[in-house]
Write an enzyme that holds these catalytic residues in place. Structure first.
Site, PDB file in Angstrom:
ATOM      1  N   ILE A   1      28.793  34.834  36.200  1.00 45.76           N
ATOM      2  CA  ILE A   1      29.197  35.420  34.913  1.00 45.76           C
ATOM      3  C   ILE A   1      28.033  36.220  34.312  1.00 45.76           C
ATOM      4  O   ILE A   1      26.993  35.659  33.929  1.00 45.76           O
ATOM      5  CB  ILE A   1      29.690  34.325  33.941  1.00 45.76           C
ATOM      6  N   THR A   2      28.253  37.514  34.236  1.00 46.71           N
ATOM      7  CA  THR A   2      27.231  38.442  33.736  1.00 46.71           C
ATOM      8  C   THR A   2      26.928  38.178  32.259  1.00 46.71           C
ATOM      9  O   THR A   2      27.853  38.050  31.455  1.00 46.71           O
ATOM     10  CB  THR A   2      27.726  39.903  33.917  1.00 46.71           C
TER      11      THR A   2
ATOM     12  N   GLY B   1       7.599  54.997  54.461  1.00 50.86           N
ATOM     13  CA  GLY B   1       7.016  53.693  54.085  1.00 50.86           C
ATOM     14  C   GLY B   1       6.886  53.538  52.580  1.00 50.86           C
ATOM     15  O   GLY B   1       7.033  52.430  52.035  1.00 50.86           O
TER      16      GLY B   1
ATOM     17  N   GLU C   1      33.174  43.293  40.185  1.00 50.62           N
ATOM     18  CA  GLU C   1      34.388  43.941  39.646  1.00 50.62           C
ATOM     19  C   GLU C   1      35.339  44.382  40.775  1.00 50.62           C
ATOM     20  O   GLU C   1      36.030  45.397  40.666  1.00 50.62           O
ATOM     21  CB  GLU C   1      34.037  45.065  38.682  1.00 50.62           C
ATOM     22  N   GLY C   2      35.349  43.595  41.842  1.00 49.09           N
ATOM     23  CA  GLY C   2      36.229  43.855  42.974  1.00 49.09           C
ATOM     24  C   GLY C   2      35.473  44.521  44.105  1.00 49.09           C
ATOM     25  O   GLY C   2      34.890  45.594  43.914  1.00 49.09           O
TER      26      GLY C   2
ATOM     27  N   SER D   1      34.723  46.519  47.687  1.00 46.80           N
ATOM     28  CA  SER D   1      35.299  47.777  48.209  1.00 46.80           C
ATOM     29  C   SER D   1      36.632  47.507  48.893  1.00 46.80           C
ATOM     30  O   SER D   1      37.568  48.308  48.811  1.00 46.80           O
ATOM     31  CB  SER D   1      34.344  48.426  49.221  1.00 46.80           C
ATOM     32  N   GLU D   2      36.708  46.362  49.571  1.00 53.41           N
ATOM     33  CA  GLU D   2      37.938  46.033  50.304  1.00 53.41           C
ATOM     34  C   GLU D   2      39.103  45.849  49.320  1.00 53.41           C
ATOM     35  O   GLU D   2      40.229  46.291  49.586  1.00 53.41           O
ATOM     36  CB  GLU D   2      37.727  44.762  51.135  1.00 53.41           C
TER      37      GLU D   2
HETATM   38  N1  CAA Z   1      46.335  46.627  36.790  1.00 50.49           N
HETATM   39  C1  CAA Z   1      47.412  46.141  36.138  1.00 50.49           C
HETATM   40  N2  CAA Z   1      48.191  45.143  36.632  1.00 50.49           N
HETATM   41  C2  CAA Z   1      47.828  44.627  37.824  1.00 50.49           C
HETATM   42  C3  CAA Z   1      46.720  45.084  38.553  1.00 50.49           C
HETATM   43  C4  CAA Z   1      45.964  46.130  37.992  1.00 50.49           C
HETATM   44  N3  CAA Z   1      44.874  46.609  38.602  1.00 50.49           N
HETATM   45  N4  CAA Z   1      46.624  44.371  39.696  1.00 50.49           N
HETATM   46  C5  CAA Z   1      47.636  43.514  39.703  1.00 50.49           C
HETATM   47  N5  CAA Z   1      48.365  43.653  38.564  1.00 50.49           N
HETATM   48  C6  CAA Z   1      49.584  42.933  38.197  1.00 50.49           C
HETATM   49  C7  CAA Z   1      50.653  43.187  39.253  1.00 50.49           C
HETATM   50  O1  CAA Z   1      51.409  44.334  38.932  1.00 50.49           O
HETATM   51  C8  CAA Z   1      51.484  41.924  39.198  1.00 50.49           C
HETATM   52  O2  CAA Z   1      52.392  42.031  38.107  1.00 50.49           O
HETATM   53  P1  CAA Z   1      53.913  41.490  38.259  1.00 50.49           P
HETATM   54  O3  CAA Z   1      53.777  40.000  38.315  1.00 50.49           O
HETATM   55  O4  CAA Z   1      54.587  41.970  37.013  1.00 50.49           O
HETATM   56  O5  CAA Z   1      54.466  42.072  39.505  1.00 50.49           O
HETATM   57  C9  CAA Z   1      50.462  40.847  38.847  1.00 50.49           C
HETATM   58  O6  CAA Z   1      49.337  41.517  38.246  1.00 50.49           O
HETATM   59  C10 CAA Z   1      49.994  40.076  40.055  1.00 50.49           C
HETATM   60  O7  CAA Z   1      49.445  41.030  40.939  1.00 50.49           O
HETATM   61  P2  CAA Z   1      49.473  40.897  42.506  1.00 50.49           P
HETATM   62  O8  CAA Z   1      50.765  40.308  42.935  1.00 50.49           O
HETATM   63  O9  CAA Z   1      49.079  42.212  43.089  1.00 50.49           O
HETATM   64  O10 CAA Z   1      48.307  39.818  42.747  1.00 50.49           O
HETATM   65  P3  CAA Z   1      47.558  39.474  44.065  1.00 50.49           P
HETATM   66  O11 CAA Z   1      47.124  38.080  43.905  1.00 50.49           O
HETATM   67  O12 CAA Z   1      48.347  39.855  45.264  1.00 50.49           O
HETATM   68  O13 CAA Z   1      46.269  40.454  44.151  1.00 50.49           O
HETATM   69  C11 CAA Z   1      44.270  41.581  43.462  1.00 50.49           C
HETATM   70  C12 CAA Z   1      45.652  41.021  43.100  1.00 50.49           C
HETATM   71  C13 CAA Z   1      44.352  43.086  43.333  1.00 50.49           C
HETATM   72  C14 CAA Z   1      43.780  41.241  44.842  1.00 50.49           C
HETATM   73  C15 CAA Z   1      43.351  40.960  42.391  1.00 50.49           C
HETATM   74  O14 CAA Z   1      43.269  39.569  42.591  1.00 50.49           O
HETATM   75  C16 CAA Z   1      41.971  41.550  42.330  1.00 50.49           C
HETATM   76  O15 CAA Z   1      41.776  42.614  41.760  1.00 50.49           O
HETATM   77  N6  CAA Z   1      40.979  40.813  42.863  1.00 50.49           N
HETATM   78  C17 CAA Z   1      39.585  41.162  42.657  1.00 50.49           C
HETATM   79  C18 CAA Z   1      39.043  40.370  41.520  1.00 50.49           C
HETATM   80  C19 CAA Z   1      37.865  41.026  40.893  1.00 50.49           C
HETATM   81  O16 CAA Z   1      37.819  42.237  40.727  1.00 50.49           O
HETATM   82  N7  CAA Z   1      36.930  40.223  40.461  1.00 50.49           N
HETATM   83  C20 CAA Z   1      35.802  40.714  39.756  1.00 50.49           C
HETATM   84  C21 CAA Z   1      35.204  39.627  38.919  1.00 50.49           C
HETATM   85  S1  CAA Z   1      34.726  40.148  37.327  1.00 50.49           S
HETATM   86  C22 CAA Z   1      33.204  40.855  37.491  1.00 50.49           C
HETATM   87  O17 CAA Z   1      32.711  41.089  38.556  1.00 50.49           O
HETATM   88  C23 CAA Z   1      32.586  41.242  36.211  1.00 50.49           C
HETATM   89  C24 CAA Z   1      31.123  41.163  36.166  1.00 50.49           C
HETATM   90  O18 CAA Z   1      30.605  40.270  35.556  1.00 50.49           O
HETATM   91  C25 CAA Z   1      30.286  42.225  36.765  1.00 50.49           C
END
Ligand code: CAA
Length: 385
Positions: free
Chosen positions: A157-158, A341, A364-365, A367-368
């Site tokens: 947590i940043t 170097g 924040e997610g 690349s994959e």
């Molecule tokens: N924007 C808006 N709505 C979204 C969305 C988006 N980007 N992504 C998903 N949703 C919605 C979907 O439309 C869906 O809505 P419905 O139920 O109405 O259909 C709902 O959310 C569920 O979505 P999915 O079925 O797609 O969920 P999933 O479990 O299959 O996958 C994922 C979603 C895209 C993989 C997601 O889990 C994800 O983005 N994972 C990465 C997490 C991440 O970025 N973590 C970063 C941590 S925070 C951080 O790093 C901050 C820091 O301190 C620097």
């Protein structure tokens, strides 16, 4: 999309550049060495309006818009990416509270973030067992009367040790394992039961603190729910859409700093009796670095413009994030190659840029995940799903 900046956007970019070069850059290496969080500088950034840039003035924000925010993050990152990430996350938290918190909760916490009273806002989504698969999180929120009781642990947590308020995603419906059972809460940092855990020792971005946060029987009034019960995953995703524009902007700043430094170095450094900039091998590197950074900038600007103009921007934010962060990594790698170097030692900043860039394709997610979202959106456009 208008490629030209307005006069106001140019002014904000220049103010951020001036501040970053004057106040942040000179101590960036020291912060990197010592792992010092720049509390005083966060206050100064708040005074400049940088901690609530897309927040209405009625809530204490500077209401400069998304594009101006993106430009400011880039300028701050050119000086110190570890400060830019805290700035970006804090803006994201302020925006999510503005959009989804009940009126009294937003009025209490958003002005405190914007004014620097809090120094930072923190976003608590990730857990030890749920990173990319954020919807599988296990922190619980049990409704008891008019309160929710939170139990669980968040990691990575940043700014957690400087935040006045956390946005916490927790499972409010135990019968739902995935995203649908998740709710989001505004949790003041001084709530009994909130404690800080392990502080991470990281490869880079040492001026940004990254901690574990624990919630033990933490009582949160139901009024602190963001949006509605069960909507927390979407709150998190919508916040991250904007956050990804911020991280793309940050990566762009890091890449530009690396290009500028290695270009200037190549003009000064003489080998075989002439500046190394006269070698085609170096020129081609500089050309590719500049070209890919310009492409990254256009993607970042487009995502910011779409968000500012209230158009859908999920796919474009992911494109900007994945391209800008991967470009920053490549550009920083090439900058080290140009310095040889000297690029590998701490006397020059490119070694720090390289380490600071590495995390940008992770937080924040990854690349994959960006590619997964882009592909889903792309396919949905034709399948109408
Ligand atoms: N924007 C808006 N709505 C979204 C969305 C988006 N980007 N992504 C998903 N949703 C919605 C979907 O439309 C869906 O809505 P419905 O139920 O109405 O259909 C709902 O959310 C569920 O979505 P999915 O079925 O797609 O969920 P999933 O479990 O299959 O996958 C994922 C979603 C895209 C993989 C997601 O889990 C994800 O983005 N994972 C990465 C997490 C991440 O970025 N973590 C970063 C941590 S925070 C951080 O790093 C901050 C820091 O301190 C620097």
């Amino acid at each position: 999309m208008d490629l030209w900046l307005s006069e106001q956007q140019e002014l904000i970019r220049d103010a951020a550049k001036d501040y970053a070069q004057r106040r942040l850059e000179p101590r960036a290496a020291w912060r990197d060495e010592t792992g010092t969080f720049p509390a005083k500088e966060y206050k100064e950034m708040a005074e400049l309006g940088f901690l609530g840039m897309n927040i209405p003035e009625s809530l204490g924000g500077s209401e400069t818009g998304v594009l101006a925010y993106s430009l400011a993050v880039t300028e701050i990152a050119k000086a110190d990416a570890s400060v830019a990430v805290g700035m970006s996350v804090t803006n994201m938290v302020a925006e999510a509270l503005t959009a989804f918190a009940r009126d009294n909760v937003a009025k209490k916490h958003v002005p405190a973030i914007c004014s620097g009273d809090y120094l930072a806002g923190a976003f608590a989504l990730t857990e030890a067992g749920s990173g990319s698969d954020a919807g599988s999180l296990r922190t619980t929120a049990n409704k008891v009367g008019d309160d929710y009781i939170l139990n669980g642990a968040k990691i990575y947590i940043t700014s957690a040790d400087h935040a006045g308020v956390f946005i916490v995603m927790a499972r409010s419906d135990r019968n739902q394992n995935g995203p649908k059972g998740v709710s989001a809460f505004a949790v003041p940092a001084d709530t009994p039961g909130v404690t800080l855990g392990k502080k991470e020792r990281k490869m880079g971005q040492h001026g940004s603190s990254t901690l574990e946060v624990l919630f033990e029987d933490c009582k949160i009034p139901a009024s602190h729910l963001l949006a509605e019960e069960g909507q927390g995953f979407k709150v998190a995703m919508m916040a991250l859409n904007g956050g990804r524009v911020g991280i793309g902007s940050l990566a762009l700043g890091l890449g530009r700093a690396a290009l500028d430094f290695s270009r200037d170095y190549s003009l000064e450094r003489k080998q075989f009796g002439k500046p190394i900039s006269t070698n085609q091998a170096i020129q081609w590197k500089l050309a590719d670095m500049a070209t890919t950074l310009d492409a990254a900038e256009l993607l970042v600007r487009r995502a910011a413009w779409l968000k500012e103009n209230k158009r859908p921007f999920t796919k474009e934010a992911c494109m900007a994030k994945v391209y800008a962060t991967e470009t920053a990594n490549e550009v920083c790698k090439e900058a080290i190659q140009i310095l040889g170097g000297y690029g590998y030692v701490k006397d020059y900043p490119v070694e720090r840029y390289y380490r600071d860039a590495r995390v940008t394709t992770l937080y924040e997610g990854t690349s994959e995940i960006q590619r997964l979202v882009i592909a889903r959106e792309l396919l949905n456009e034709v399948q109408g799903a």
